[in-house]
Design a protein around this motif. Structure first.
Motif, short mmCIF file in Angstrom:
data_model
loop_
_atom_site.label_atom_id
_atom_site.label_comp_id
_atom_site.label_asym_id
_atom_site.label_seq_id
_atom_site.Cartn_x
_atom_site.Cartn_y
_atom_site.Cartn_z
N PRO A 472 0.84 -1.32 0.10
CA PRO A 472 0.01 -0.08 -0.11
C PRO A 472 0.75 1.32 0.10
CG PRO A 472 0.31 -0.81 2.22
CD PRO A 472 0.78 -1.91 1.28
N CYS A 473 0.16 2.57 -0.44
CA CYS A 473 1.05 3.84 -0.50
C CYS A 473 0.84 4.25 1.33
CB CYS A 473 0.24 4.70 -1.18
SG CYS A 473 0.70 4.40 -3.25
N VAL A 474 1.90 4.55 1.53
CA VAL A 474 1.86 4.99 3.00
C VAL A 474 1.01 6.13 2.95
CG1 VAL A 474 3.38 6.10 4.77
CG2 VAL A 474 4.16 3.85 3.67
N ASP A 475 0.34 6.54 3.95
CA ASP A 475 -0.56 7.69 4.26
C ASP A 475 0.21 8.57 5.10
OD1 ASP A 475 -2.35 9.84 4.78
OD2 ASP A 475 -4.10 8.28 4.77
N TRP B 425 3.75 -2.20 7.64
CA TRP B 425 3.63 -1.73 6.26
C TRP B 425 4.00 -3.15 5.66
CZ3 TRP B 425 6.92 -2.26 1.95
CH2 TRP B 425 6.45 -1.51 0.72
N GLY B 482 -2.02 4.54 8.95
CA GLY B 482 -1.01 5.15 7.84
C GLY B 482 -0.08 3.98 7.14
#
Lengths: 516, 516
Positions: A472-475, B425, B482
């Motif tokens: 996933p894209c880190v938010d 992540w 996040g």
């Protein structure tokens, strides 16, 4: 009688405080508890907690680059030191003074090889000088020597202090405050030799500036030399601390060795002033390591020497009287334009308040910002001299603590930012005025380039995954909030300009995720 | 002709794959690009990206503890290795096999001291054996030796492979698959001696189990010995990998040396089986390092020896025939009770599905969970043997990749969790079934205790700040989001039970912040 209560830890902290140490970036453990207690008993040193040691060491680096004198750290045993080594490596390469204090097991406990025992001295030796405290009697003198050495080298001095020598009574050292050694001056023969080579080479000369050559005074002097001789000016590729804005436009030496060699290879003289000899950042098959032609390298000042003074003497000898004209205006991107390295660099440079400090890590926006920032308001830029990523946020934190009255901007690529994102928490706790701009392209961009350079134009799925930060894209907005830092996202130029301007007006900490 | 295209990197990866390496936890840089490309060309090894090297090395540790054979890493130069050293330290202390591959500059580029140059071998030597690749011709043989050594020691073997030896053609090693050495068996004299000491000491004996003594078979055998002799059973304080549930209730040796010495100091014989000699975790003024009385220590099996087999032989010699009764039931806290270490331990133990893996880091919930978990469903527990914090989340990640069919629970204190939160992540990217339970007391709890133990009952504001994770409190729910991991918060027993049960039913990754 009162003296009997003075512990080795007290002596260490007192010695540091007397030597001008004002801040301690710490992540202590059991073996550092006497030091922690001493930080309350001895006045004068502010303790700042990092959630990871690499935050502490990077902050100590950033602090000293701005303050001009060392901060101390307190780290826990070998593993704590190991965690902080990458940013100590960067400090070493930046010639930043750091007083790196690492606790050890009680001296009589070491032989039993308890779980946390490891070779602390071997780790510390990879980043600088090692000062083991062998007895309580020498806590003060060893600490003092380490602090002096850190400023003399300048670089990292590691004091290893066993828990028993911290805990028990220790004699105070009799000596007064540490005498700060000035940087060694270069000889006038050296200046005359460089002058002769520059005059002979004329437009075929390059001046490569690093270290203290990149002060405002140093750059003005270099500009006077360039104006009279026609020499080309370069800054080292990753300066530790460079003044920018209102100065001659001095580009950085290119990163890739082909372009760097092209910039230097035709020169008849490459005069290095406060910079290391120019060599390729990495070795590539078929490309030489040394970027200069044989016989063209002239060393005016070594990294630890007084490069600024050398440039002043050189300018007095062969420079014009008038300073070179500063860079012109910044090209401004269209309000509706998407964010990319160029537009980000231009927005940041154009919005920069006077006297800002900019900590730059990563190439995506770093290179374009540097191109645009010559025409920005006068500011100080800090870059990652040593190349170990995860430096930008801690360095910004340390700089903000060194200069609470100056706005600090961290222009940070996402890959490196994720290494030490914990720095955001300390920015929040310490109410630092840091505005973090994350270049969020969700890619290890430089590695994609390097894969191609290494003959893999069409890399496979595993190489793709290993160089991608998506899925996933880190938010970053959410991440920053989790660490107590307010944040927003910007996707085009007008949004970034508005958010950045507002953050500058309100003050940090604040984070802007820039969607590239 | 095709062979000419085989690079040193291909040979390294092929050798690893042939030796049974199935996973590579990597955070590569420029000098490892040939290895990254080889991971696509050579089948058989799954590449897993960590956002920080300590995630990679901790995951390699967790993987091998569960898989029983080593994973490999790919790390970038000295700073990349430095970042991963803390969890390599833990792997070393846990006797976990790890094939730690670190790239280096091209061999011909090293002499130029480019910015990222540092002493990789010195760093690697602090955690295990070092295998520098000195020529392309030896890539295969050196890799093979390193893998064999990692399993033989068992421990960390670091292969340092310069970029040019990765990039250019290298000959394949002619040798077949690596032969895995079995753990050395202890002599029958050693078993007989331990048996005699145990029989003489009777109820005055302690069996201290570690390493492979903590398999299900090993513990059952130890239970048979205890049943016949009256000996007390202890596990080492921080076992690398212990089976729990449906077994005799074997407590861990207490952490603090006073209580540990009390547990061992009256014993007439302390028989260690697969564990290190019991010593104090830290040295405290006035408390001995060695926890056993002189003459009472009996070493049945060293850490690298076959402790399980030694226990089986011991049990056949002097044990009962019947296995000891397993632990009884778990006390259950009131639904409305607040969360604390005890109630969390009980909820987690009572909800644990059969065959779960539990990675425990931190004392707040770790000790109470261990007390409760003897009566839980059969499961495997992994703890932080080396003591370098930041291990729990990466270890859980690695365990989940080793055993995709088993639920993994990370019971994690917040301070250590913040060291390597980036592991979340990778848990998300790799869709691992990990449920993370964060013990969020926003304090370095053990350090508050240690401050008092070091004579500072009323510590000052700086000591308070250096041992507090509050101001601001990290928001773990937001942080997890996040990183792409769904999350919730629980404040009392019923909430935790409901959230944990639901997460177990749905599958991870999922994070529950437990407000303590």
């Amino acid at each position: 009688m009162a003296d009997r209560a003075v512990t080795g830890a007290d002596v260490l902290v007192r010695t540091a405080a007397r030597s001008g140490v004002r801040v301690c970036f710490a992540n202590p453990g059991t073996t550092e508890m006497p030091l922690v207690a001493a930080l309350d008993r001895v006045p004068g040193i502010r303790a700042v907690l990092g959630l990871h040691e690499n935050v502490c060491t990077g902050a100590a680096d950033g602090y000293a680059r701005i303050a001009g004198h060392a901060a101390m750290t307190v780290l826990h045993l070998g593993p704590g030191l190991a965690n902080g080594l990458a940013n100590l490596h960067n400090a070493r390469r930046a010639n930043t003074p750091v007083v790196n204090v690492v606790g050890d097991h009680a001296s009589w406990h070491l032989a039993y090889d308890a779980p946390l025992t490891s070779d602390i001295a071997a780790l510390a030796a990879t980043v600088g000088a090692v000062y083991p405290v062998a007895s309580r009697a020498e806590v003060g003198t060893v600490t003092r020597e380490a602090i002096e050495d850190a400023h003399r080298t300048p670089g990292v001095s590691t004091v290893i202090v066993p828990a028993d020598h911290q805990q028990l009574h220790a004699p105070e050292p009799l000596t007064g405050p540490v005498t700060r050694t000035a940087r060694p001056r270069v000889s006038s023969e050296c200046v005359k030799n460089a002058a002769a080579r520059l005059l002979t080479a004329g437009r075929g000369a390059v001046l490569l500036l690093g270290g203290t050559a990149l002060t405002r005074t140093g750059q003005v002097a270099a500009g006077r030399v360039a104006a009279s001789t026609g020499a080309t000016l370069y800054s080292e590729t990753f300066p530790a601390c460079a003044e920018r804005g209102g100065l001659p436009d001095i580009d950085r030496l290119p990163y890739f060795p082909e372009t760097a060699a092209a910039a230097l290879g035709d020169a008849e003289a490459v005069v290095v002033v406060g910079a290391a000899d120019p060599v390729a950042y990495f070795g590539y098959d078929g490309i030489p390591s040394v970027l200069t032609r044989p016989g063209t390298l002239v060393r005016l000042a070594l990294r630890h020497e007084d490069a600024e003074e050398a440039l002043l003497e050189l300018a007095d000898l062969i420079g014009t009287d008038a300073p070179a004209a500063p860079a012109a205006t910044i090209d401004l991107p269209d309000d509706a334009a998407a964010l990319d390295g160029r537009s980000v660099g231009q927005v940041v440079a154009s919005c920069l308040p006077e006297d800002a400090i900019v900590s730059v890590e990563g190439g995506t926006c770093g290179y374009p910002f540097y191109s645009a920032s010559a025409a920005a308001a006068p500011h100080t830029v800090l870059t990652n001299t040593g190349g170990a990523i995860g430096q930008g946020l801690p360095t910004a934190l340390g700089a903000a603590i060194a200069a609470p009255d100056r706005p600090v901007i961290a222009l940070q690529s996402d890959g490196g930012g994720l290494y030490t994102a914990q720095a955001l928490w300390t920015m929040s706790r310490e109410h630092t005025n840091v505005i973090v701009l994350i270049a969020a392209n969700h890619t290890y961009g430089v590695l994609r380039t390097e894969l191609k350079r290494h003959g893999n134009p069409e890399f496979g799925p595993q190489a793709g995954a290993l160089t991608s930060l998506a899925d996933p894209c880190v938010d970053w907005v959410t991440l920053a909030n989790g660490f107590g830092v307010p944040a927003c996202r910007a996707t085009h130029v007008a949004q970034l300009r508005a958010a950045f301007s507002k953050a500058l007006a309100v003050g940090g900490p604040y984070l802007i995720e820039m969607a590239l």
